[in-house]
Design an enzyme around this catalytic site. Sequence first.
Site, PDB file in Angstrom:
ATOM      1  N   LYS A 128       0.820  -1.223   0.000  1.00  0.00           N
ATOM      2  CA  LYS A 128       0.000   0.000   0.000  1.00  0.00           C
ATOM      3  C   LYS A 128       0.850   1.268   0.000  1.00  0.00           C
ATOM      4  O   LYS A 128       2.032   1.252   0.288  1.00  0.00           O
ATOM      5  CB  LYS A 128      -1.013  -0.066   1.141  1.00  0.00           C
ATOM      6  CG  LYS A 128      -2.077  -1.123   0.784  1.00  0.00           C
ATOM      7  CD  LYS A 128      -3.348  -0.997   1.517  1.00  0.00           C
ATOM      8  CE  LYS A 128      -4.349  -2.006   0.923  1.00  0.00           C
ATOM      9  NZ  LYS A 128      -5.248  -2.515   1.920  1.00  0.00           N
ATOM     10  N   ARG A 186      -3.506 -10.127   5.248  1.00  0.00           N
ATOM     11  CA  ARG A 186      -3.896 -10.217   3.829  1.00  0.00           C
ATOM     12  C   ARG A 186      -2.721  -9.740   2.987  1.00  0.00           C
ATOM     13  O   ARG A 186      -2.303  -8.596   3.104  1.00  0.00           O
ATOM     14  CB  ARG A 186      -5.129  -9.350   3.593  1.00  0.00           C
ATOM     15  CG  ARG A 186      -5.656  -9.381   2.168  1.00  0.00           C
ATOM     16  CD  ARG A 186      -6.859  -8.434   2.034  1.00  0.00           C
ATOM     17  NE  ARG A 186      -7.436  -8.494   0.707  1.00  0.00           N
ATOM     18  CZ  ARG A 186      -6.978  -7.821  -0.345  1.00  0.00           C
ATOM     19  NH1 ARG A 186      -5.921  -7.038  -0.230  1.00  0.00           N
ATOM     20  NH2 ARG A 186      -7.570  -7.946  -1.517  1.00  0.00           N
TER      21      ARG A 186
HETATM   22  N1  HH2 Z   1      -7.294  -4.105   0.598  1.00  0.00           N
HETATM   23  C1  HH2 Z   1      -7.582  -4.181  -0.712  1.00  0.00           C
HETATM   24  C2  HH2 Z   1      -8.687  -4.943  -1.147  1.00  0.00           C
HETATM   25  N2  HH2 Z   1      -9.458  -5.612  -0.279  1.00  0.00           N
HETATM   26  N3  HH2 Z   1      -9.962  -6.249   1.943  1.00  0.00           N
HETATM   27  C3  HH2 Z   1      -9.704  -6.182   3.246  1.00  0.00           C
HETATM   28  N4  HH2 Z   1     -10.468  -6.833   4.133  1.00  0.00           N
HETATM   29  N5  HH2 Z   1      -8.646  -5.447   3.746  1.00  0.00           N
HETATM   30  C4  HH2 Z   1      -7.820  -4.740   2.920  1.00  0.00           C
HETATM   31  O1  HH2 Z   1      -6.894  -4.067   3.418  1.00  0.00           O
HETATM   32  C5  HH2 Z   1      -8.077  -4.779   1.508  1.00  0.00           C
HETATM   33  C6  HH2 Z   1      -9.182  -5.563   1.042  1.00  0.00           C
HETATM   34  C7  HH2 Z   1      -6.723  -3.467  -1.691  1.00  0.00           C
HETATM   35  O2  HH2 Z   1      -5.708  -4.300  -2.194  1.00  0.00           O
HETATM   36  P1  HH2 Z   1      -5.804  -5.060  -3.594  1.00  0.00           P
HETATM   37  O3  HH2 Z   1      -6.856  -6.113  -3.539  1.00  0.00           O
HETATM   38  O4  HH2 Z   1      -4.481  -5.534  -4.014  1.00  0.00           O
HETATM   39  O5  HH2 Z   1      -6.175  -3.906  -4.593  1.00  0.00           O
HETATM   40  P2  HH2 Z   1      -7.456  -3.668  -5.473  1.00  0.00           P
HETATM   41  O6  HH2 Z   1      -8.580  -3.470  -4.532  1.00  0.00           O
HETATM   42  O7  HH2 Z   1      -7.080  -2.435  -6.253  1.00  0.00           O
HETATM   43  O8  HH2 Z   1      -7.680  -4.858  -6.322  1.00  0.00           O
END
Ligand code: HH2
Length: 288
Positions: free
Chosen positions: A233, A267
């Site tokens: 992040k 995660r």
């Molecule tokens: N962060 C992201 C997505 N989903 N869910 C939870 N519970 N906690 C988090 O911190 C979280 C999440 C963002 O990361 P990523 O999935 O890599 O990115 P994107 O949402 O752009 O696909």
Amino acid sequence: MTLAHRSAVHSDRDATRSPDLLARLLAHDRPLVMGVLNVTPDSFSDGGRFLDPAAAIEQARRMVAEGADILDIGAESTRPYGDAVDVPLEEELGRLEPVLPAVVALGVPVSIDTIKAKVAAAALAAGATIVNDVWGLQHDPDMARLVAAHAVPVVIMHNRAAADPAIDIMADITAFLTRSLEIAARAGIARERIVLDPGIGFGKTPEQSLIAIARLGELRSFGLPLLVGASRKRFIDKVSSAPPDRRLGGSIAAHLAAVAAGAAIIRTHDVAETMQALRVAAAIRSAR
Ligand code: HH2
């Protein structure tokens, strides 16, 4: 596939559905690792890499081989940094459809990262057994009912439409999660099925993301397991300049701090490296 292998897969799959899934997962004597699988063109760190179903399934397989306890599959970027592009329901479902059954068949519990109750319902029907809602049951009015009806674990994450550097972020997180827990209780979601998440990077300045990790321990007063997702992040870049695919060191540092403060689930996009860091940290603690 031999019959023995098929029945082993079958019983694994049954285990991912049992009503006490969360309790059993959390009975491990170490934090759990949730591997991220983004079947999206635009995720902030790996957009487009796993949009092809074969590549997505291969990545899921790799994360299982590396020891992931849960796979978190998302077909709409949550866009933690605000530049939201709403993905139509049909498109989100269309991205999941060719991937989800094969991922479920790997025998590891699968969570569905969505804010839409209809997507969550389709994913649960296809074998996902955990719902991960980055708007903490506060976006889609049908989400809480759906989770209650299926009696599955749910990750309730803090979020805000926009960051406000002037607010007390821990007070905001606490108030938001309290509201989400009221919605959950009203819908009949058992507390034993709830995981809380401060939502690192979501509606937060980089400084507020650091505060949310530093003061994570305060959220233990809810008495529920905590999940932290700091992987790649942007706050890491603010501390030590690096593009998303060069933030592994910062991600691991943040995750170890989160575990020290009480996180039960991490995660991450980088399962093997995170597992190794958690194991070494635990080994050092027990060598004292
Ligand atoms: N962060 C992201 C997505 N989903 N869910 C939870 N519970 N906690 C988090 O911190 C979280 C999440 C963002 O990361 P990523 O999935 O890599 O990115 P994107 O949402 O752009 O696909």
